[in-house]
Write a protein that holds these residues in place. Structure first.
Motif, PDB file in Angstrom:
ATOM      1  N   TRP A  22       1.789  93.970  22.933  1.00  0.00           N
ATOM      2  CA  TRP A  22       1.059  93.373  23.900  1.00  0.00           C
ATOM      3  C   TRP A  22      -0.352  93.951  23.963  1.00  0.00           C
ATOM      4  N   VAL A  38       6.271  87.608  18.340  1.00  0.00           N
ATOM      5  CA  VAL A  38       6.423  86.503  19.361  1.00  0.00           C
ATOM      6  C   VAL A  38       7.772  86.459  20.094  1.00  0.00           C
ATOM      7  N   THR A  45       9.322  89.137  21.025  1.00  0.00           N
ATOM      8  CA  THR A  45       9.205  90.143  22.119  1.00  0.00           C
ATOM      9  C   THR A  45       8.544  89.542  23.268  1.00  0.00           C
ATOM     10  N   LEU A  46       7.885  88.516  23.197  1.00  0.00           N
ATOM     11  CA  LEU A  46       7.312  88.050  24.401  1.00  0.00           C
ATOM     12  C   LEU A  46       8.305  87.059  25.477  1.00  0.00           C
ATOM     13  N   ALA A  90       2.616  84.888  28.749  1.00  0.00           N
ATOM     14  CA  ALA A  90       2.919  84.702  27.432  1.00  0.00           C
ATOM     15  C   ALA A  90       2.709  83.372  26.804  1.00  0.00           C
ATOM     16  N   ARG A 149      -1.009  83.725  25.499  1.00  0.00           N
ATOM     17  CA  ARG A 149      -0.946  84.643  24.269  1.00  0.00           C
ATOM     18  C   ARG A 149      -0.297  83.471  23.212  1.00  0.00           C
TER      19      ARG A 149
END
Length: 406
Positions: free
Chosen positions: A19, A50, A52-53, A67, A70
């Protein structure tokens, strides 16, 4: 701290790598946190990134809108990035999207890294399922990228998939993707692809080597179904299984839950046995996998052991060896402490025999740590990846059985 609180702390702190440390132009993780890699995006690590988002949204470290913002940046970048027959290179320039050579002749497609990326993107496509235009756009872009990968072209008209292709060197790398190693997901996705898919026969002759990937021998009182003696580096049990759920997963060659548990158990028992007498190897300090040692990234395993423990190895094995992995986590955090713990979670590795502690972080290991801990805690990534209809069709096509397959 209670175990659950400690796991949450490790996941959340490690998420900072994805992040806070993401490349500002594209939102994807850098290969590693070193000044020489400030433009280098890693394709496989991005697949884990991606995912982990999703964990971050579910655990309320960020909100869904953050999220989505991003991910919109990420998929827009991937849509414009350089591809080779639909596949991505191992490394990309985070500003331009152009290929950065990983090795002298490895300056084109890397099909295994591409598979790790799409394992993540398909999980994202399932999770971000609302009908608003932002999430629809993310899903549509992922679907277009997914359809463009020419998986079958990478067979070269032969009996296996091939790992690399270069616009300059063509097939000079000449590396068949064959088991058993970390690349199972490549064949699963190649069979699942809506365009350019592969056959079950190619899976059997290429990946399974007509059954030659079987092992069946006993190490440390544990039968190893597949792969090299003593199991090889532990990432074999992690990278393809961040999304692919090994619980109850079987095909003609193995039960993959048993395979991964056996692999992790052998790795653990080897470290406890400690035949080379390295300092502090034991029930609390174990885990051999690919990681940094001094100035090089190296593969570590029971047959390639120089005393270096990979932090991600034991942590990412928690779904297979929960008690043993928690013991390692407590040693890393409570005993080694700030020698390996920092703003992005645990560093890569340490070697107490040589009094060496890494300061580096590598995206692919940081990602596996977050995701496999989450799968242990809630099964979150397994749930969303295994719901994908393309994935289910590919698994059925290859003859897999799973509780997810009706």
């Amino acid at each position: 701290m209670e175990n659950d609180a400690l796991l949450e702390l490790v996941q959340r702190q490690t998420f900072s790598y994805f992040w806070d440390f993401a490349h500002p132009a594209c939102g994807l993780p850098k290969e590693r946190d070193h000044e020489h890699y400030k433009e280098v995006i890693t394709t496989g690590g991005s697949g884990f990134g991606v995912m982990t988002l999703i964990v971050a949204v579910e655990r309320k470290w960020i909100n869904r809108a953050q999220a989505v913002m991003r991910l919109s940046k990420i998929v827009a970048f991937l849509a414009k990035a350089e591809k080779h027959h639909g596949a991505f290179a191992h490394w990309l320039n985070g500003r331009t999207g152009k290929t950065i050579p990983f090795a002298k002749k490895d300056d084109g497609a890397d099909l295994v890294e591409t598979a790790f990326l799409f394992q993540g993107l398909l999980t994202v496509r399932q999770y971000f399922n609302r009908r608003n235009k932002e999430e629809q756009s993310i899903r549509n872009t992922i679907t277009k990228l997914w359809q463009e990968v020419e998986w079958s072209w990478f067979t070269r008209g032969r009996d296996a998939l091939y790992w690399h292709w270069s616009p300059r060197h063509r097939w000079a790398m000449n590396l068949r993707i064959e088991g058993y190693n970390e690349a199972l997901i490549t064949y699963v996705l190649a069979a699942a692809a809506p365009e350019h898919s592969i056959s079950k026969q190619l899976y059997e002759t290429g990946w399974a080597r007509s059954g030659a990937m079987k092992n069946g021998k006993r190490f440390y009182n544990t039968v190893l179904p597949l792969g090299p003696d003593l199991g090889g580096p532990l990432f074999f049990a992690h990278y393809s299984f961040t999304g692919l759920d090994p619980r109850g997963l079987k095909d003609a060659f193995a039960n993959y839950e048993r395979q991964n548990k056996a692999h992790a158990t052998i790795n653990y028992r080897y470290c406890v046995h400690n035949p080379k007498k390295f300092k502090n190897y034991g029930r609390h300090s174990w885990g051999l996998s690919a990681c940094d040692y001094k100035r090089r990234y190296r593969e570590h395993s029971p047959i390639k052991d120089n005393g270096t423990i990979c932090c991600a190895a034991a942590l990412s094995s928690i779904a297979y060896t929960p008690k043993e992995s928690m013991a390692a986590l407590r040693y890393f955090y409570e005993q080694l402490g700030n020698r390996i713990w920092g703003k992005c979670g645990f560093s890569e590795s340490y070697n107490e025999t040589r009094k060496w502690y890494a300061t580096s972080h590598l995206a692919i290991n940081q990602g596996a740590t977050i995701l496999m801990i989450e799968n242990y805690r809630t099964g979150l990534l397994w749930k969303w990846f295994m719901k994908d209809k393309d994935v289910q069709r590919g698994l059925k096509k290859l003859g897999f059985k799973s509780p997810w397959l009706k």
